[in-house]
Design a protein around this motif. Structure first.
Motif, mmCIF file in Angstrom:
data_model
loop_
_atom_site.group_PDB
_atom_site.id
_atom_site.type_symbol
_atom_site.label_atom_id
_atom_site.label_comp_id
_atom_site.label_asym_id
_atom_site.label_seq_id
_atom_site.Cartn_x
_atom_site.Cartn_y
_atom_site.Cartn_z
ATOM 1 N N GLY A 1 31.801 24.353 27.143
ATOM 2 C CA GLY A 1 32.872 24.962 27.922
ATOM 3 C C GLY A 1 32.812 24.744 29.420
ATOM 4 N N ARG A 2 31.816 24.015 29.878
ATOM 5 C CA ARG A 2 31.687 23.709 31.309
ATOM 6 C C ARG A 2 31.535 22.210 31.478
ATOM 7 N NH1 ARG A 2 28.295 28.467 34.199
ATOM 8 N NH2 ARG A 2 29.382 30.147 33.136
ATOM 9 N N PHE A 3 31.899 21.738 32.657
ATOM 10 C CA PHE A 3 31.747 20.321 32.950
ATOM 11 C C PHE A 3 30.486 20.110 33.767
ATOM 12 C CE2 PHE A 3 36.216 20.860 32.081
ATOM 13 C CZ PHE A 3 36.438 19.814 31.203
ATOM 14 N N GLN A 4 29.742 19.075 33.383
ATOM 15 C CA GLN A 4 28.520 18.771 34.112
ATOM 16 C C GLN A 4 28.494 17.299 34.494
ATOM 17 O OE1 GLN A 4 25.866 19.950 30.845
ATOM 18 N NE2 GLN A 4 24.980 17.896 30.939
ATOM 19 N N VAL A 5 27.830 17.024 35.588
ATOM 20 C CA VAL A 5 27.682 15.658 36.080
ATOM 21 C C VAL A 5 26.542 15.002 35.322
ATOM 22 C CG1 VAL A 5 27.075 14.253 38.097
ATOM 23 C CG2 VAL A 5 28.577 16.253 38.352
ATOM 24 N N PHE A 6 26.803 13.817 34.755
ATOM 25 C CA PHE A 6 25.721 13.090 34.101
ATOM 26 C C PHE A 6 25.336 11.840 34.883
ATOM 27 C CE2 PHE A 6 29.517 11.374 32.010
ATOM 28 C CZ PHE A 6 29.281 10.000 32.001
ATOM 29 N N ARG A 7 26.146 11.487 35.890
ATOM 30 C CA ARG A 7 25.812 10.345 36.742
ATOM 31 C C ARG A 7 26.584 10.464 38.048
ATOM 32 N NH1 ARG A 7 23.804 5.118 35.555
ATOM 33 N NH2 ARG A 7 24.260 3.638 37.187
ATOM 34 N N ALA A 8 25.916 10.139 39.134
ATOM 35 C CA ALA A 8 26.570 10.103 40.440
ATOM 36 C C ALA A 8 26.273 8.745 41.075
ATOM 37 C CB ALA A 8 26.062 11.227 41.335
ATOM 38 N N GLU A 9 27.313 8.091 41.557
ATOM 39 C CA GLU A 9 27.180 6.761 42.160
ATOM 40 C C GLU A 9 27.621 6.827 43.618
ATOM 41 O OE1 GLU A 9 26.226 3.646 41.204
ATOM 42 O OE2 GLU A 9 25.611 4.273 39.202
ATOM 43 N N ALA A 10 26.691 6.651 44.523
ATOM 44 C CA ALA A 10 27.002 6.636 45.949
ATOM 45 C C ALA A 10 27.293 5.207 46.388
ATOM 46 C CB ALA A 10 25.832 7.192 46.760
ATOM 47 N N ASN A 11 28.370 5.040 47.123
ATOM 48 C CA ASN A 11 28.725 3.724 47.679
ATOM 49 C C ASN A 11 28.839 2.637 46.621
ATOM 50 O OD1 ASN A 11 29.057 4.307 50.399
ATOM 51 N ND2 ASN A 11 26.878 4.122 50.814
ATOM 52 N N ASN A 12 29.356 2.967 45.451
ATOM 53 C CA ASN A 12 29.442 1.960 44.396
ATOM 54 C C ASN A 12 30.786 2.058 43.675
ATOM 55 O OD1 ASN A 12 28.934 -0.057 42.591
ATOM 56 N ND2 ASN A 12 27.416 1.063 41.412
ATOM 57 N N HIS A 13 31.865 1.823 44.398
ATOM 58 C CA HIS A 13 33.184 1.830 43.763
ATOM 59 C C HIS A 13 33.400 0.588 42.895
ATOM 60 C CE1 HIS A 13 34.908 5.457 45.208
ATOM 61 N NE2 HIS A 13 34.889 5.111 46.472
ATOM 62 N N LYS A 14 32.528 -0.427 43.037
ATOM 63 C CA LYS A 14 32.683 -1.643 42.228
ATOM 64 C C LYS A 14 32.601 -1.334 40.743
ATOM 65 C CE LYS A 14 31.206 -5.120 45.534
ATOM 66 N NZ LYS A 14 30.229 -6.178 45.823
ATOM 67 N N MET A 15 31.662 -0.476 40.368
ATOM 68 C CA MET A 15 31.515 -0.140 38.958
ATOM 69 C C MET A 15 32.781 0.554 38.454
ATOM 70 S SD MET A 15 28.542 1.884 36.883
ATOM 71 C CE MET A 15 28.895 3.543 37.435
ATOM 72 N N LEU A 16 33.295 1.497 39.225
ATOM 73 C CA LEU A 16 34.503 2.208 38.824
ATOM 74 C C LEU A 16 35.698 1.268 38.805
ATOM 75 C CD1 LEU A 16 35.830 4.796 37.972
ATOM 76 C CD2 LEU A 16 36.003 5.450 40.388
ATOM 77 N N ALA A 17 35.778 0.366 39.763
ATOM 78 C CA ALA A 17 36.881 -0.604 39.796
ATOM 79 C C ALA A 17 36.873 -1.473 38.536
ATOM 80 C CB ALA A 17 36.787 -1.469 41.042
ATOM 81 N N LYS A 18 35.689 -1.855 38.062
ATOM 82 C CA LYS A 18 35.580 -2.639 36.826
ATOM 83 C C LYS A 18 36.086 -1.840 35.628
ATOM 84 C CE LYS A 18 31.679 -5.553 38.141
ATOM 85 N NZ LYS A 18 30.256 -5.870 37.881
ATOM 86 N N LEU A 19 35.738 -0.568 35.580
ATOM 87 C CA LEU A 19 36.183 0.289 34.483
ATOM 88 C C LEU A 19 37.703 0.446 34.496
ATOM 89 C CD1 LEU A 19 33.408 3.015 34.695
ATOM 90 C CD2 LEU A 19 33.731 1.372 32.838
ATOM 91 N N ILE A 20 38.272 0.564 35.684
ATOM 92 C CA ILE A 20 39.736 0.672 35.814
ATOM 93 C C ILE A 20 40.397 -0.627 35.382
ATOM 94 C CG2 ILE A 20 41.623 0.895 37.485
ATOM 95 C CD1 ILE A 20 39.744 2.828 39.045
ATOM 96 N N LYS A 21 39.881 -1.742 35.873
ATOM 97 C CA LYS A 21 40.469 -3.063 35.545
ATOM 98 C C LYS A 21 40.418 -3.313 34.040
ATOM 99 C CE LYS A 21 40.359 -7.882 36.856
ATOM 100 N NZ LYS A 21 39.739 -8.919 37.678
#
Length: 134
Positions: free
Chosen positions: A106-126
């Motif tokens: 019932g709660r949301f938790q962080v399992f990964r935090a990426e600092a200064n790494n939008h490249k990984m997220l951009a790949k997931l979006i693409k």
């Protein structure tokens, strides 16, 4: 700031309406509120003397960051969510941190935090793996 604008533009281009596996519609304000609140709790609970520590996966250095604001955009990856927040380092330089979250009891938790790494997220979006939550 330009990176954030490009990321937002790419996100909007790949947007679709999604549903969670649970009973709450993924686009509901209740879900958005819960995600934002739980991210804030994570950040607050992770502070050590007011500083959020995060590993920069590109450089291998530990960053000492001061939290500023959460971005309103929420991405969804199936049952997982991605949120971004603005921080400043000790020199005042802007640092974006992407938080990957899951629902647990019932709660949301962080399992990964990426600092200064939008490249990984951009790949997931693409690849269509991460889409804008509506």
């Amino acid at each position: 700031m330009q990176r954030a604008k490009r990321l937002l533009a790419a996100t909007v281009l790949t947007a679709s309406v999604l549903f969670t596996a649970g009973t709450v519609h993924a686009g509901s304000e209740e879900l958005r509120t819960r995600l934002q609140a739980d991210l804030q709790k994570h950040i607050y609970r992770s502070l050590a003397d007011g500083i959020y520590h995060s590993l920069d996966s590109r450089t291998g250095k530990v960053l000492q960051l001061h939290p500023l604001t959460n971005h309103p955009v929420i991405l969804q990856m199936g049952d997982y969510y991605v949120m971004c927040a603005d921080f400043r380092d000790h020199k005042g330089k802007a640092v974006d941190v992407d938080f990957y979250m899951l629902e647990n009891r019932g709660r949301f938790q962080v399992f990964r935090a990426e600092a200064n790494n939008h490249k990984m997220l951009a790949k997931l979006i693409k690849a269509g793996e991460a889409t804008l939550m509506k």
